[in-house]
Design a protein around this motif. Structure first.
Motif, mmCIF file in Angstrom:
data_model
loop_
_atom_site.group_PDB
_atom_site.id
_atom_site.type_symbol
_atom_site.label_atom_id
_atom_site.label_comp_id
_atom_site.label_asym_id
_atom_site.label_seq_id
_atom_site.Cartn_x
_atom_site.Cartn_y
_atom_site.Cartn_z
ATOM 1 N N VAL A 70 2.768 4.513 -7.426
ATOM 2 C CA VAL A 70 1.706 4.322 -8.412
ATOM 3 C C VAL A 70 0.794 5.542 -8.495
ATOM 4 O O VAL A 70 0.468 6.022 -9.586
ATOM 5 N N LEU A 71 0.414 6.089 -7.348
ATOM 6 C CA LEU A 71 -0.455 7.271 -7.376
ATOM 7 C C LEU A 71 0.267 8.476 -7.957
ATOM 8 O O LEU A 71 -0.321 9.281 -8.678
ATOM 9 N N VAL A 123 0.841 -1.202 0.000
ATOM 10 C CA VAL A 123 0.000 0.000 0.000
ATOM 11 C C VAL A 123 0.873 1.247 0.000
ATOM 12 O O VAL A 123 0.601 2.220 -0.706
ATOM 13 N N PHE A 124 1.953 1.197 0.782
ATOM 14 C CA PHE A 124 2.877 2.329 0.839
ATOM 15 C C PHE A 124 3.450 2.628 -0.551
ATOM 16 O O PHE A 124 3.452 3.771 -1.017
ATOM 17 N N PHE A 170 0.323 1.460 -12.832
ATOM 18 C CA PHE A 170 0.992 0.322 -12.220
ATOM 19 C C PHE A 170 2.226 -0.015 -13.041
ATOM 20 O O PHE A 170 2.195 0.101 -14.263
ATOM 21 N N GLY A 181 0.955 7.479 -11.764
ATOM 22 C CA GLY A 181 -0.329 7.347 -12.420
ATOM 23 C C GLY A 181 -0.586 5.995 -13.046
ATOM 24 O O GLY A 181 -1.678 5.753 -13.544
ATOM 25 N N PHE A 187 2.194 1.797 -3.340
ATOM 26 C CA PHE A 187 1.090 2.279 -4.186
ATOM 27 C C PHE A 187 0.913 3.788 -4.032
ATOM 28 O O PHE A 187 0.836 4.518 -5.011
ATOM 29 N N VAL A 188 0.890 4.242 -2.789
ATOM 30 C CA VAL A 188 0.710 5.679 -2.554
ATOM 31 C C VAL A 188 1.916 6.454 -3.067
ATOM 32 O O VAL A 188 1.775 7.485 -3.725
ATOM 33 N N LEU A 189 3.106 5.944 -2.775
ATOM 34 C CA LEU A 189 4.324 6.689 -3.112
ATOM 35 C C LEU A 189 4.582 6.722 -4.615
ATOM 36 O O LEU A 189 4.901 7.771 -5.168
#
Lengths: 306, 322
Positions: free
Chosen positions: A143-144, A136-137, A149, A147, A139-141
């Motif tokens: 991927v988000l 999740v970390f 995967f 923009g 992903f936030v750092l």
């Protein structure tokens, strides 16, 4: 004076007492043995099930082709998953190994102070983190922020999982190198970094390789962080900044499909993954056996053959 | 005569080397700090909207316009699931550790310890697959149906139709998964007890069990508690196998009451719902918030565990690796 009657009484008391204790001891021993059996049975069952069910799924097509359309007659293979796992292992090692080894060098060569102890402690804590949190970390750092995967995000997440393992084993194996080796280097006027790189690391080679391989085996089976970072795909890799597939991820996806072919493929993928992970683990442990033990094993094998 | 010359740069090289090493070590700290920071910023939206009721509420509605999130059932689910797994795993693990350190014949000790360590290396998703395709039916037919027939719907914890995809199955598989960890750490701790302690007990005529209880157990108590908590940390964070087996419900229905009822844990809801959450939405923020809760739980558990284990065994890297 103790009369013979008293003596006989004492003796019966003693026997009774000892007998009870011995029986209790036997009960406990039996219970402990039962624990071992109860725990070993499911564990062996897993391996047996994976091997028997998985080996029937294996074929060249299964290992190299892309998965077929869901529910279609042609189940396809797990090629992209194998490719993805190998690429992920390579890229995460690229990040995790240098940082982990340097961190281990710090802990063993400069870490005998408060800061070193603090790092060592948090390193141990990081080693036991739930891997899904690391996913999740990432992903936030990454991927988000970026923009999409990507294989990079997955590799970064896996490298965080590798790092503490490599750091710890590097430290342990560097500490086993005798101080006299270092002192011999210093006496020749060699700079500290050269002493570490050429003398200490060289002597601790085995331990280092062990740590790296074990961390590779660990990340090869990680699923949770990949769900958040590489997402999964049914195609071969199309560059490193796109989604990808990996063996554990494929097993998870297959397990949720209601088709028989998916179940067979799930077992097959699990078989491939287990072979990968266990061969690394067993290989490393064999490597670590002393020479004497190795020859003993060899002799035993020879003896069995003759 | 050659004068010994030293390259100018080499003095700096040592310093650079040291700083690079320090930087690599600091990376670990930076990662932990960044995890806290990112999970907090990622979930700030849901904390703002739900406030404390994100921790205490049980609604879970991702329909736009009626969005409402509460994590209480999943926190409870995680604790119950891990708790049952610990109840099963800890006695068995201590038994194995005792066998390996006290009773096992030398010939059996190394292979058995190796098998147990190898089993810790089996990936979680494989345990999940096996649980889903094989073990589930055994649990249902051999454990759940008899229990249900004996206690029936009158008792709360055995009520509901046994199906196999429920809290009990997930807990048992979770127990199987953490046994290797707890057993190998406990074994290390028991082996670390000096032999003179045991010998003193034997000298007084103690049996094996008495020697264990009088000499080994008091000496290794805090370490064994540490090993247990380490296992708890594993159990709380375990994702894939639990996700595949626990049945996955959401909202108030996920509050664990019966063992034969599907449940949900913090980790499993993240893995399950992540694909459905749209970027930038409240749903995603809620899932990241759940990640933050899980992080804090795991962090506290692991810090306590390591403080306890480190007191007894200085290095237990074998356990960390396993």
């Amino acid at each position: 004076m103790i009369t013979p009657e008293q003596r006989a009484e004492f003796r019966t008391h003693f026997r009774y007492n000892v007998k009870r204790r011995i029986i209790f001891d036997k009960i406990i021993k039996g219970g402990v043995f039962a624990c071992v059996v109860i725990a070993i049975v499911p564990l062996v069952a897993i391996l047996v099930n994976v091997f028997t069910n998985g080996s029937s799924a294996l074929s060249w097509e299964f290992l190299t082709q892309i998965p077929g359309a869901v529910g279609s007659d042609d189940p396809g293979g797990i090629g992209p998953a194998i490719q993805g796992t190998l690429v992920l292992i390579g890229l995460s090692s690229l990040i995790g190994v240098p940082v982990g080894v340097m961190g281990g060098i710090f802990l063993s060569e400069y870490g005998n102070n408060r800061y070193g102890r603090m790092i060592r402690f948090f390193n141990d804590v990081l080693a036991e983190f739930p891997t899904i949190v690391i996913g999740v970390f990432t992903f936030v750092l990454i991927v988000l922020t970026i923009g999409n995967f990507s294989v990079w995000a997955g590799s970064f997440a896996l490298s965080i999982i590798m790092l503490p393992i490599i750091m710890r084993t590097t430290e342990e194996s560097l500490k086993l190198v005798p101080v006299t080796y270092r002192e011999a280097g210093y006496a020749l006027g060699i700079r500290r970094y050269r002493v570490v790189f050429t003398i200490v690391l060289n002597s601790a080679k085995n331990g280092l390789v062990t740590g790296i391989l074990l961390s590779v085996a660990r990340i090869a089976g990680e699923t949770a962080p990949l769900v958040f970072t590489i997402l999964g795909s049914s195609q071969f890799l199309d560059g490193l900044d796109g989604p990808a597939d990996a063996l554990p991820l494929r097993i998870w996806r297959l397990s949720s499909l209601p088709y028989d072919s998916a179940v067979t493929q799930g077992w097959g993928a699990a078989f491939v993954l287990i072979i990968l992970v266990l061969s690394i683990n067993i290989g490393v442990r064999y490597m670590l056996l002393s020479k004497k033990e190795k020859t003993r094993i060899k002799f035993r094998k020879l003896g069995a053959m003759s | 005569m050659h004068a010994i010359t030293m390259k100018k740069g080499s003095i700096h090289a040592d310093k650079i080397f040291k700083y690079v090493a320090i930087a690599a070590a600091t990376y670990v700290l930076a990662i932990i700090i960044m995890i806290v920071f990112n999970l907090t910023t990622g979930s700030v939206q849901v904390w703002q909207q739900e406030g404390i009721s994100f921790l205490t509420g049980s609604d879970w509605n991702s329909v736009e316009g009626r969005e409402s999130y509460g994590a209480a059932p999943y926190i409870m689910g995680t604790l119950v699931n891990a708790g049952i797994a610990m109840l099963i795993a800890v006695p068995l693990s201590f038994g194995i550790a005792m066998f390996l350190s006290e009773l096992s014949p030398r010939l059996l000790r190394t292979p058995l310890a190796m098998v147990i360590e190898l089993l810790a290396a089996v990936p979680s998703v494989v345990y999940g697959l096996w649980g889903l395709l094989v073990f589930r039916t055994y649990v249902r037919d051999w454990i759940e149906v008899p229990l249900h027939n004996i206690f029936g719907d009158n008792s709360i914890i055995f009520s509901g139709t046994p199906f196999g995809l429920d809290i009990l199955t997930a807990s048992i598989v979770l127990a199987i998964m953490i046994i290797p960890t707890v057993a190998s750490v406990s074994k290390e701790i028991m082996i670390a007890v000096p032999n003179s302690q045991r010998e003193a007990a034997y000298m007084l005529g103690a049996t094996k069990w008495e020697a264990f209880r009088l000499a080994v157990l008091p000496y290794s108590k805090s370490g064994l508690i540490g090993a247990t908590i380490l296992g708890l940390g594993r159990a709380v964070g375990e994702t894939m196998a639990v996700t595949m087996l626990i049945g996955n419900t959401t909202g108030a229905a996920a509050f664990p009451s019966s063992l034969f009822q599907p449940g949900q844990t913090l980790a499993s809801i993240m893995a399950n719902e992540f694909a459905e959450a749209s970027q930038g939405g409240l749903h995603l923020a809620a899932l990241i918030g759940i990640g933050l809760i899980l992080f804090i739980m795991a962090f506290v558990i692991n810090v306590i565990a390591h403080l306890l284990v480190a007191k007894v065994v200085k290095s237990h890297e074998g356990a960390v690796l396993a």
